[in-house]
Write an enzyme that holds these catalytic residues in place. Structure first.
Site, PDB file in Angstrom:
ATOM      1  CB  VAL A 135      39.483  41.810  49.875  1.00 40.46           C
ATOM      2  CG1 VAL A 135      40.381  40.778  50.559  1.00 40.46           C
ATOM      3  CG2 VAL A 135      40.288  43.061  49.533  1.00 40.46           C
ATOM      4  CB  THR A 154      40.023  38.426  45.421  1.00 39.43           C
ATOM      5  OG1 THR A 154      39.649  39.570  44.650  1.00 39.43           O
ATOM      6  CG2 THR A 154      41.362  37.897  44.933  1.00 39.43           C
ATOM      7  CG  HIS A 155      39.312  34.504  50.800  1.00 41.07           C
ATOM      8  ND1 HIS A 155      40.503  33.851  51.036  1.00 41.07           N
ATOM      9  CD2 HIS A 155      38.415  33.969  51.676  1.00 41.07           C
ATOM     10  CE1 HIS A 155      40.343  32.962  52.005  1.00 41.07           C
ATOM     11  NE2 HIS A 155      39.078  33.017  52.406  1.00 41.07           N
ATOM     12  CB  VAL A 156      34.974  33.342  47.489  1.00 37.58           C
ATOM     13  CG1 VAL A 156      34.073  32.216  46.984  1.00 37.58           C
ATOM     14  CG2 VAL A 156      34.557  33.761  48.892  1.00 37.58           C
TER      15      VAL A 156
END
Length: 235
Positions: free
Chosen positions: A181, A184-186
């Protein structure tokens, strides 16, 4: 499904006229809170991976060796938990699910293809950001809970071997999911140009806000000015 600005405009959010127009998105306190959380997560991932598999044990040298990394790892987890708790208390209302979030998620192909004209107007956070927020909220609770069960230095007498085995499995799965997660966020933050500026400087351009979070910008512009802003305008 309320459209009340209380749920779409955060503390400190404001618009400043100029060329270009700038929009305050994060306060200094929120940014510090975020970077402590991010740093803790990176350190926790590196220290945890060093204990996860023999081939990754070389990462323990970053923390002074195997014995030290075993002692440090759970304490980093404690820092992460309380730091993320600060973020949760700041932003949970802004991450409540709205009708437009379902529409945005259903049109994720248009999001990836940058067909912004086909997307609904979004508040301060889109569906993807909200999924990251709630996923991390759940995973961090799982990590701290399972971590306490296997933290023998302080809790060995309170759990059984069988419980520790299950907790270790759950902890490893939750850690892999949390790292996924986070990646994905970065990636999304880098992919959407201008996003990282918001968490570094605290502000974004008006054009960025209009393109990606138009509902938030509309509500922000419509928000009555604060007392100090009125006083400044009068002066």
């Amino acid at each position: 499904m309320s459209t009340n600005t209380e749920y779409d405009v955060g503390k400190g959010d404001s618009v400043h006229a100029g060329k270009p127009v700038t929009v305050d998105r994060y306060t200094g306190g929120a940014r510090i809170n975020h970077w402590i959380t991010a740093g803790s997560l990176v350190l926790l991932a590196l220290s945890g991976l060093s204990l996860f598999h023999p081939r990754l044990f070389f990462l323990s040298s970053l923390f002074g060796g195997g014995q030290l990394v075993r002692a440090i790892h759970p304490w980093i987890g404690v820092v992460l938990f309380f730091s993320f708790l600060g973020l949760f208390l700041r932003f949970w209302k802004l991450n409540l699910w709205k009708r437009e979030d379902g529409t945005w998620l259903a049109r994720v192909r248009d999001v990836l293809a940058a067909h912004d004209e086909r997307l609904p107007e979004i508040g301060k956070y889109n569906a993807g950001q909200k999924l990251v927020f709630w996923s991390m909220s759940i995973l961090i609770i799982v990590l701290i809970t399972s971590g306490i069960v296997i933290w023998d230095e302080y809790f060995a007498t309170y759990t059984t071997i069988e419980q520790k085995r299950w907790a270790l499995l759950v902890h490893a799965i939750a850690a892999v999911l949390a790292i996924s997660v986070w990646i994905t966020h970065v990636y999304a933050a880098i992919w959407v140009k201008g996003t990282i500026r918001g968490m570094v400087r605290g502000s974004v351009t008006g054009g960025w806000a209009w393109r990606y979070h138009r509902k938030w910008l509309r509500e922000l512009v419509a928000k009555p000015p604060a007392k100090d802003e009125k006083r400044t305008a009068a002066e």
